[in-house]
Scaffold this active site. Sequence first.
Site, PDB file in Angstrom:
ATOM      1  N   CYS A  53       0.796  -1.233   0.000  1.00  0.00           N
ATOM      2  CA  CYS A  53       0.000   0.000   0.000  1.00  0.00           C
ATOM      3  C   CYS A  53       0.827   1.281   0.000  1.00  0.00           C
ATOM      4  O   CYS A  53       0.322   2.329  -0.353  1.00  0.00           O
ATOM      5  CB  CYS A  53      -0.950   0.017   1.192  1.00  0.00           C
ATOM      6  SG  CYS A  53      -0.141   0.279   2.776  1.00  0.00           S
ATOM      7  N   GLY A 269      15.937  -8.349  -0.822  1.00  0.00           N
ATOM      8  CA  GLY A 269      14.929  -7.313  -0.622  1.00  0.00           C
ATOM      9  C   GLY A 269      13.849  -7.688   0.364  1.00  0.00           C
ATOM     10  O   GLY A 269      13.107  -6.831   0.833  1.00  0.00           O
ATOM     11  N   ALA A 272       9.677 -11.240  -1.081  1.00  0.00           N
ATOM     12  CA  ALA A 272       8.990 -12.529  -1.200  1.00  0.00           C
ATOM     13  C   ALA A 272       9.095 -13.315   0.092  1.00  0.00           C
ATOM     14  O   ALA A 272       8.111 -13.847   0.602  1.00  0.00           O
ATOM     15  CB  ALA A 272       9.582 -13.336  -2.357  1.00  0.00           C
ATOM     16  N   LEU A 273      10.301 -13.374   0.651  1.00  0.00           N
ATOM     17  CA  LEU A 273      10.526 -14.169   1.856  1.00  0.00           C
ATOM     18  C   LEU A 273       9.762 -13.592   3.048  1.00  0.00           C
ATOM     19  O   LEU A 273       9.179 -14.331   3.845  1.00  0.00           O
ATOM     20  CB  LEU A 273      12.021 -14.218   2.163  1.00  0.00           C
ATOM     21  CG  LEU A 273      12.497 -15.313   3.126  1.00  0.00           C
ATOM     22  CD1 LEU A 273      12.182 -16.686   2.575  1.00  0.00           C
ATOM     23  CD2 LEU A 273      13.984 -15.168   3.401  1.00  0.00           C
ATOM     24  N   SER A 356      15.405  -8.110  -5.661  1.00  0.00           N
ATOM     25  CA  SER A 356      16.611  -8.339  -6.464  1.00  0.00           C
ATOM     26  C   SER A 356      16.293  -9.202  -7.669  1.00  0.00           C
ATOM     27  O   SER A 356      15.331  -9.987  -7.670  1.00  0.00           O
ATOM     28  CB  SER A 356      17.683  -9.023  -5.620  1.00  0.00           C
ATOM     29  OG  SER A 356      17.285 -10.340  -5.284  1.00  0.00           O
ATOM     30  N   GLN A1209     -14.285  15.251  -2.277  1.00  0.00           N
ATOM     31  CA  GLN A1209     -15.215  14.190  -1.922  1.00  0.00           C
ATOM     32  C   GLN A1209     -15.841  13.564  -3.171  1.00  0.00           C
ATOM     33  O   GLN A1209     -16.003  12.349  -3.253  1.00  0.00           O
ATOM     34  CB  GLN A1209     -16.317  14.742  -1.017  1.00  0.00           C
ATOM     35  CG  GLN A1209     -15.852  15.041   0.399  1.00  0.00           C
ATOM     36  CD  GLN A1209     -15.530  13.779   1.165  1.00  0.00           C
ATOM     37  OE1 GLN A1209     -16.398  13.006   1.538  1.00  0.00           O
ATOM     38  NE2 GLN A1209     -14.256  13.546   1.401  1.00  0.00           N
ATOM     39  N   GLU A1276     -21.297  10.861  -0.214  1.00  0.00           N
ATOM     40  CA  GLU A1276     -21.609   9.550  -0.797  1.00  0.00           C
ATOM     41  C   GLU A1276     -22.005   9.586  -2.263  1.00  0.00           C
ATOM     42  O   GLU A1276     -21.807   8.609  -2.988  1.00  0.00           O
ATOM     43  CB  GLU A1276     -22.754   8.902  -0.022  1.00  0.00           C
ATOM     44  CG  GLU A1276     -22.473   8.646   1.435  1.00  0.00           C
ATOM     45  CD  GLU A1276     -23.729   8.182   2.150  1.00  0.00           C
ATOM     46  OE1 GLU A1276     -23.876   6.970   2.338  1.00  0.00           O
ATOM     47  OE2 GLU A1276     -24.557   9.039   2.492  1.00  0.00           O
TER      48      GLU A1276
END
EC number: 1.2.3.1
Length: 1345
Positions: A53, A269, A272-273, A356, A1209, A1276
Amino acid sequence: MPCPAQISDDLEFFVNGRKVTEKNVDPEVTLLAFLRKNLCLTGTKDACGTGGCGACTVMVSQHDPVCKKTRHFSVMACLVPLCSLHGAAVTTVEGVGSIKTRLHPVQERIAKSHGTQCGFCTPGMVMSIYTLLRNHPQPSEEQLMEALGGNLCRCTGYRPILESGRTFCMEPDGCPQKGTGQCCLDQKESDSSGSKSDICTKLFVKDEFQPLDPTQELIFPPELLRMAENPEKQTLTFYGERITWIAPGTLQELLVLKAKYPEAPLISGNTALGPAMKSQGHFYPVLLSPARIPDLRMVTKTSGGLTIGACCSLAQVKDILAESISELPQEKTQTYRALLKHLRSLAGQQIRNMASLGGHVISRHCYSDLNPILSVGNTTLNLLSEEGPRQIPLSGHFLAGLASADLKPEEILGSVYIPHSQKREFVSAFRQAQCHQNALPDVNAGMRVLFREGTDVIEELSIAYGGVGPTTVSAQRSCQQLLGRRWNALMLDEACRLLLDEVSLPGSALGGKVEFRRTLIVSLFFKFYLEVLQELKADQKLPPESTDSQRYPEIADRFLSSLGDFQVTLPRGVQTYQRVDSHQPLQDPVGRPIMHLSGLKHATGEAVFCDDIPRVDKELFMALVTSTRAHARIISIDSSEVLDLPGVVDVITAEDIPGNNGEEDDKLLAVDKVLCVGQVICAVVAETDVQAKRATEKIKITYEDLKPVIFTIEDAIKHNSFLCPEKKLEQGNIEEAFENVDQVAEGTVHVGGQEHFYMETQRVLVIPKTEDKELDMYVSTQDPAHVQKTVSSTLNIPISRITCHVKRVGGGFGGKVGRPAVFGAIAAVGAVKTGHPIRLVLDREDDMLITGGRHPLFAKYKVGFMNSGRIKALDIECYINGGCTLDDSELVTEFLVLKLENAYKIRNLRLRGRACMTNLPSNTAFRGFGFPQGALVTESCITAVAAKCGLPPEKIREKNMYKTVDKTIYKQAFNPDPLIRCWNECLDKSSFHIRRTRVDEFNKKSYWKKRGIAIVPMKFSVGFAATSYHQAAALVHIYTDGSVLVAHGGNELGQGIHTKMLQVASRELKIPLSYLHICETSTTTVPNTIATAASVGADVNGRAVQNACQILLKRLEPVIKKNPEGTWRDWIEAAFEKRISLSATGYFRGYKAFMDWEKGEGDPFPYYVYGAACSEVEIDCLTGAHKKIRTDIVMDACCSLNPAIDIGQIEGAFIQGMGLYTTEELLYSPEGVLYSRSPDKYKIPTVTDVPEQFNVSLLPSSQTPLTLYSSKGLGESGMFLGSSVFFAIVDAVAAARRQRDIAEDFTVKSPATPEWVRMACADRFTDMIPRDDPKTFKPWSIPIA
């Protein structure tokens, strides 16, 4: 190993220019955890924990002793192991600038450009732009888009964030005066009514921004330069409680260690691990870090190719390839170009900076974007071990993990050799994902062909796919059989057959979407076929008989222009609103685009959110234990093993609740049985969050499964499983009307659910006091009073003993109305039982698993109409998936039915709705409250009528729209004039009819890409359908120095309610904003508050603030009259001396609203918001991908309290709605487990999803006497306007089907994912794929709508 007796090396690095030396570093500690817990630098946010994120983005700087350069790069702090930072300098948002010291231009501009709403994502955005500027002080627009590609925002819609970044870019094309007040649009123009109105496009003044001065940035610490050039220790070792981290300084040391610990993975990096160790339970006692070894980052260029060190990051690989492409002739760079293409969309910039090349290759993930290309490009892997170097090809055998073609346990990957391409060789890469960037591909591919000299005869052919098996799949057999064939239509036919036969996907394949992925196997090859065909034709060496225009008409020259991927460009747009009256006092801020008053604090990281509150003495942490079964009896809960674990203090179960355990159908903690996967059963309390979370895994729960298990709406209907009675509205004589129409159409509509994905997950801090059973609660909620009441009931203590504090909320969207009370109550039970403060912070996976979201919907409709398009009768029956408990499902059903008619007057109308009970987590309130789902059904009816009549949908909409003062189906009178104005202005501003013609012309010329355009109207009812829910109160204190403290019952969620309340107070008290302050929302200052929801927060609380200020001003009148020339402070001091009360409570009794369902009539809503949106898209019929070309929105805001906030908004809601209708897909297993519970698997829109042209206009000269200063609530309404993108996609799909002579009336399914679009654009490729009998396999996922 690890051995606690051994002593770790010291970890030395810098944070914000200050040296940090840590002893005994635990390898499992991340940079994010260290920054927040150890250094109290809470500006870096924890939003997902998986690197998906960007909220935790920081800048890392490292000196490379080989090239003598210092690199600055952005990273995700949640993935960075702290021990990897030895010798690095870390810069967080606090180190960039602060309100207390000096604002950095990035921080100033993102705030003043209105680029913050809730502010939780803002520090990450700031750091991404800041890092970009450290490397490129005047970046290109493409670089800006790349830099922000890994950052998510749920509030703003990205446009103002990008605008702030654009101010640093090289001067873009377009009006140079845009945003400065000198734009040609900043002038008087006529509105649609013919009257003159002041129209403005200036939301901020660019000229006021401080300039960027790169010389003022923090320098790289000289001490770290010396460390990099002359490292004191070759090998660094850090011993943790469970893991040992070893970072050798030389290649030889690494090879020795790898021989000693052959099972130890290399960690570079950690992209993944890290996630695998966190979410999949992978564990390695020893980790080897090669990051300090220069040999593994070397790059060598030879006459035959390029050798890249395995430790080079993917971002570095991208730069290396770009450099080689610029230096070499095009024929030698085919493979490099294909790799570079994928590197631009692979993950986000932060992940590319961390991951990497070696790690990417060795992981052999099935979704690897580079391995398919490297495989077909004849790449060689250079392996190293103590025994010596060895080379193996990156072939299908290696990718399949065959022992003879794989690394030995003691070997490492040293470098990757990628040869140049050659003459007559063509290499291409393809990927199709849910969205353009930062998304795992559904299918990707690398393809290469080499032709015999001077011919189109295949000499070599290599094809590899990702996303179709457990790893990258090489189609070796198919390629072998096609050697010697000519590149023509016959070969294409044979290739598709061979590929589908060899690259097979079972019906139950992981990831689902089986038919879509099978189609992509041949669709992507067809793209490759066309690309190569085009190249051959360009070389003018293609034999004329190589094509068969009768069999394959799509390969004619006029269709080749449809090739190529959609390009990402920085969005542009115009925001127009009405200036305030020229006679309005300058200090009166109402109607002006005032910056969000917390904007600068957001941008500097100084804004305090719930989990940013410093740790309290003796504080404990709570983690929840949830059900793994969908419907089962609880036989036992065994926590005996847990209580012996380090740090664990207690386990909280339903037996510990002194009062009520929630509602009968909605328990706080499960008793006897569970109703869904994710239902909370108990909670663990421990000394740290890590200990609490680990301990939950040790609680053993024994179940006995129960029947029935219901997940889908279809099953619920079959079992008569409903949560509440049917809601029904009817007018006219619908049966008779159906007998007197020219045509009748029937159909179904499916609308998927939606996750709130507020950036700040659910969190609460409960602090028990020492007397009278009092509690202080700090909660991220939209409804503190509800939390207060629930905790009171749970603990069996008076409400007055509980104080709920809400400083600010990192996004809510309805998801923090009801659920926070549950978490607050559970945490409160833990606090009372242990006597300690309790902090409960849900991680992203648990939040998404437990909390529920927008209700999925299934609808059936029957519509009767005349050939002219006039609808005479409409019958709609809706079912929503409510989940396992009632929650807000009955209210959502009511609102759904009340709002179904949208903007249309249909004399004979029947609308019905029911909420289904299923064994899924309970769905709840969500922005729009049923309207975005229901209105989509109505508009789908319109589209169906248009198709049957052969008329454009906009004509059907116009013909059936409300035209004059009328009554709704529930007998509420209203004037549709603003609706008609919005519709007409949108048609005009979007140049709809001209563009409709252009779209049709484009579609005639383009076979495989189609454009669509759609315009939708909106009548959105604001508020709750009950008077008591519209009341509000405020408390205003004036202090003797003239400063004013305002408190009100609304909660700051990012919608700017606090800013608007101070604007109201400023106007009423006739004082500048600088005098005014809001501290927080608290149940102590304003009791019995109503949830901040239904778009009325600013409206009703503003009336209360207005009332309080008017009372105070009335009291001050005698003082002011006596000293008219005095200052505000003079008057306040005089009032104090005269013992005039300087505190006042304001109150607003609320709008009258009621609904009688027995009679089917009422006035349930105070007023309506009207709008219209026009969107144009382009789809790729071969892949299902689409791009948004342009969107124009016209919204009736009447007299906006703050145009910048209101436009924000509208834009944010539009993009969120667009996500609902296009990319946001909730996938459940057949056992009811939510798969999509992380940003990797659930795709909200990113910066690349914003329309290329994004225009928003507030309807000028509009008034309503009912509301505060004639303003309207806009929180909304913009959600549904996102459907204009959906219907533009439907329009494009219809054009494709029309050209293929396929029926245009097809089942409407939202979201319009690439899968749905591709399969709806039916063609010979969708026809040729094998289809499995659903009865012969268990699907990976199930549809729940």
